[in-house]
Design an enzyme around this catalytic site. Structure first.
Site, PDB file in Angstrom:
ATOM      1  N   ARG A   1     -33.176  -7.519 -55.482  1.00  0.00           N
ATOM      2  CA  ARG A   1     -34.241  -7.902 -56.443  1.00  0.00           C
ATOM      3  C   ARG A   1     -33.690  -8.892 -57.477  1.00  0.00           C
ATOM      4  O   ARG A   1     -34.362  -9.861 -57.842  1.00  0.00           O
ATOM      5  CB  ARG A   1     -34.782  -6.653 -57.152  1.00  0.00           C
TER       6      ARG A   1
ATOM      7  N   ASP B   1     -28.098   8.135 -56.358  1.00  0.00           N
ATOM      8  CA  ASP B   1     -26.668   8.407 -56.616  1.00  0.00           C
ATOM      9  C   ASP B   1     -26.381   9.919 -56.610  1.00  0.00           C
ATOM     10  O   ASP B   1     -25.357  10.366 -56.104  1.00  0.00           O
ATOM     11  CB  ASP B   1     -26.256   7.807 -57.973  1.00  0.00           C
TER      12      ASP B   1
ATOM     13  N   ASP C   1     -31.540  -3.078 -55.644  1.00  0.00           N
ATOM     14  CA  ASP C   1     -31.681  -3.700 -56.973  1.00  0.00           C
ATOM     15  C   ASP C   1     -30.967  -5.046 -57.016  1.00  0.00           C
ATOM     16  O   ASP C   1     -31.431  -5.986 -57.672  1.00  0.00           O
ATOM     17  CB  ASP C   1     -31.109  -2.766 -58.050  1.00  0.00           C
TER      18      ASP C   1
ATOM     19  N   ILE D   1     -30.806   7.227 -48.784  1.00  0.00           N
ATOM     20  CA  ILE D   1     -31.778   6.406 -49.520  1.00  0.00           C
ATOM     21  C   ILE D   1     -32.500   7.256 -50.564  1.00  0.00           C
ATOM     22  O   ILE D   1     -32.859   6.787 -51.649  1.00  0.00           O
ATOM     23  CB  ILE D   1     -32.815   5.810 -48.537  1.00  0.00           C
ATOM     24  N   THR D   2     -32.698   8.532 -50.228  1.00  0.00           N
ATOM     25  CA  THR D   2     -33.508   9.445 -51.042  1.00  0.00           C
ATOM     26  C   THR D   2     -33.106   9.440 -52.519  1.00  0.00           C
ATOM     27  O   THR D   2     -31.918   9.456 -52.851  1.00  0.00           O
ATOM     28  CB  THR D   2     -33.396  10.872 -50.445  1.00  0.00           C
TER      29      THR D   2
ATOM     30  N   ARG E   1     -37.477   8.003 -61.237  1.00  0.00           N
ATOM     31  CA  ARG E   1     -36.973   8.531 -59.961  1.00  0.00           C
ATOM     32  C   ARG E   1     -36.468   9.973 -60.093  1.00  0.00           C
ATOM     33  O   ARG E   1     -36.363  10.694 -59.115  1.00  0.00           O
ATOM     34  CB  ARG E   1     -35.859   7.628 -59.428  1.00  0.00           C
TER      35      ARG E   1
ATOM     36  N   PRO F   1     -33.153  10.931 -56.606  1.00  0.00           N
ATOM     37  CA  PRO F   1     -32.372   9.892 -57.268  1.00  0.00           C
ATOM     38  C   PRO F   1     -31.108   9.605 -56.455  1.00  0.00           C
ATOM     39  O   PRO F   1     -30.297  10.510 -56.243  1.00  0.00           O
ATOM     40  CB  PRO F   1     -32.063  10.496 -58.650  1.00  0.00           C
TER      41      PRO F   1
ATOM     42  N   HIS G   1     -28.934   3.605 -59.617  1.00  0.00           N
ATOM     43  CA  HIS G   1     -30.191   3.135 -59.011  1.00  0.00           C
ATOM     44  C   HIS G   1     -31.290   3.817 -59.822  1.00  0.00           C
ATOM     45  O   HIS G   1     -31.831   4.840 -59.454  1.00  0.00           O
ATOM     46  CB  HIS G   1     -30.279   3.507 -57.525  1.00  0.00           C
TER      47      HIS G   1
ATOM     48  N   ASP H   1     -38.591  14.878 -38.895  1.00  0.00           N
ATOM     49  CA  ASP H   1     -39.437  15.020 -40.085  1.00  0.00           C
ATOM     50  C   ASP H   1     -40.069  16.402 -40.036  1.00  0.00           C
ATOM     51  O   ASP H   1     -40.386  16.908 -38.953  1.00  0.00           O
ATOM     52  CB  ASP H   1     -40.539  13.945 -40.120  1.00  0.00           C
TER      53      ASP H   1
END
Ligand SMILES: NC(=O)c1ccc[n+]([C@@H]2O[C@H](COP(=O)([O-])OP(=O)(O)OC[C@H]3O[C@@H](n4cnc5c(N)ncnc54)[C@H](O)[C@@H]3O)[C@@H](O)[C@H]2O)c1
Length: 321
Positions: free
Chosen positions: A153, A125, A150, A120-121, A90, A123, A177, A35
């Site tokens: 969810r 895709d 999603d 994961i970051t 996003r 946007p 996403h 990080d």
């Protein structure tokens, strides 16, 4: 014995929870954290090490620089700046996140990394595609969590509506996403019984599908409003992706994959059911959709393309690499 080494770049809310999930589930023998906020990095390494005595599995935790990730089997990309998401879009993170990956992915690759990258970051895709391009890794070895979260969810909302257990439901969120994601309802089934057939006989299966989709999409923002981030859903999604790769599971789950003709689309990453194994996304699974669903999926892909145009040159990512 070969150790399972997982690197995580960006140990904010999401990255730190991914590290804890992987440790708790015994999916990593070694966690290597990176990080740019050195103080935060030091704290996360310390806190995770402090947990090891009481975890069910042994894990080593250390910090590293971008070019010290060559021994990682899998690299998780979870950098970001979550405070930028107060707009509930996003895309507002895109200028920041694309600049970050442009800076460090070449350093990671120069350091000799040759594994699998799961992004994961946001946007999701678009950043996944950018990492695939910058890394030069073979097709499939870079993928995103995409609509995996999603989908979780959506299945959660379907389970609440019908009372059926999550794992007996086959349903997917597909496409972006982001705001334009879609559900192929015609293939949604409960233990193999199609939703359409069940809806004719049982009122639990008769619900407003558009509302259900909105509830699932809105779930992320319900979480975000109260805590300023999302953590458990995404780290659980990521841990399933990691397990599928490490154990060569050939598990089919929604992820952001490159499309090279599947679903009649190419030149972008989008959320689709994927067969995931030791080589990452080994196959995009084409589920049956009716004509209206196909059209909806294409408009999701168009939305991703439109967003890409804002920031990235219209370069090609050859499918045969
Ligand atoms: N795909 C999904 O389903 C999903 C779900 C939740 C969050 N996200 C995204 O995940 C990302 C992280 O979210 P968060 O809540 O952890 O954000 P956060 O702001 O809490 O943490 C981001 C971390 O990244 C670090 N960082 C930033 N630039 C860096 C760089 N160049 N090198 C190394 N580290 C860097 C920061 O120091 C910080 O620790 C965001 O993009 C967020 O939108 C995606």
């Amino acid at each position: 014995m070969k150790k399972r080494v997982i690197g995580i770049i960006g140990v904010g809310h999401v990255g730190a929870h991914c590290a804890y999930s992987l440790a708790l589930q015994g999916l990593a023998d070694e966690l290597v954290l990176v990080d740019k906020n050195q103080e935060k990095l030091k704290s996360e390494v310390q806190d995770l090490r402090d947990a090891v005595l009481y975890l069910p599995h042994r894990v080593e935790v250390r910090s590293a620089e971008y070019d010290q990730l060559a021994d990682c089997d899998i690299l998780v990309n979870s950098v970001g700046n979550i405070t930028l998401l107060t707009t509930h879009d996003r895309l507002t993170e895109m200028n920041f996140t694309i600049a970050q990956v442009n800076d460090y992915i070449p350093k990671v690759m120069a350091g000799g990394f040759n594994g699998i990258i799961i992004n994961i970051t946001n946007p999701c895709d678009i950043v996944t595609r950018q990492i695939a391009k910058l890394s030069g890794l073979p097709k499939g070895r870079v993928f995103g969590t995409g609509t995996g979260l999603d989908t979780s969810r959506l299945v959660s909302a379907l389970s609440q509506q019908t009372g059926v257990d999550h794992k007996s439901i086959t349903a997917y969120m597909m496409g972006e996403h982001g705001a334009s994601q879609m559900v192929p309802w015609s293939m949604t089934n409960f233990g193999g019984a199609p939703l359409d057939g069940l809806a004719q006989k049982d009122e639990r299966y008769r619900f407003d599908r558009e509302e259900m989709k909105k509830t699932a999409i809105g779930g992320g923002w319900v979480t975000y409003v109260g805590k300023g981030c999302t953590e458990y859903g995404i780290c659980s999604t990521l841990a399933r992706d990691v397990a599928a790769v490490l154990h060569d599971e050939k598990r089919i789950m929604a992820a952001s994959s490159e499309l090279c003709g599947e679903y009649g689309e190419e030149g972008l990453f989008a959320g689709v059911p994927c067969l995931i194994g030791k080589d990452g996304v080994e196959q995009v699974v084409e589920v049956p959709m009716n004509e209206a669903e196909k059209a909806e999926f294409h408009s999701c892909c168009e939305a991703i393309r439109e967003n890409m145009r804002h920031i990235l040159p219209q370069d090609k990512l050859p499918c045969d690499r």
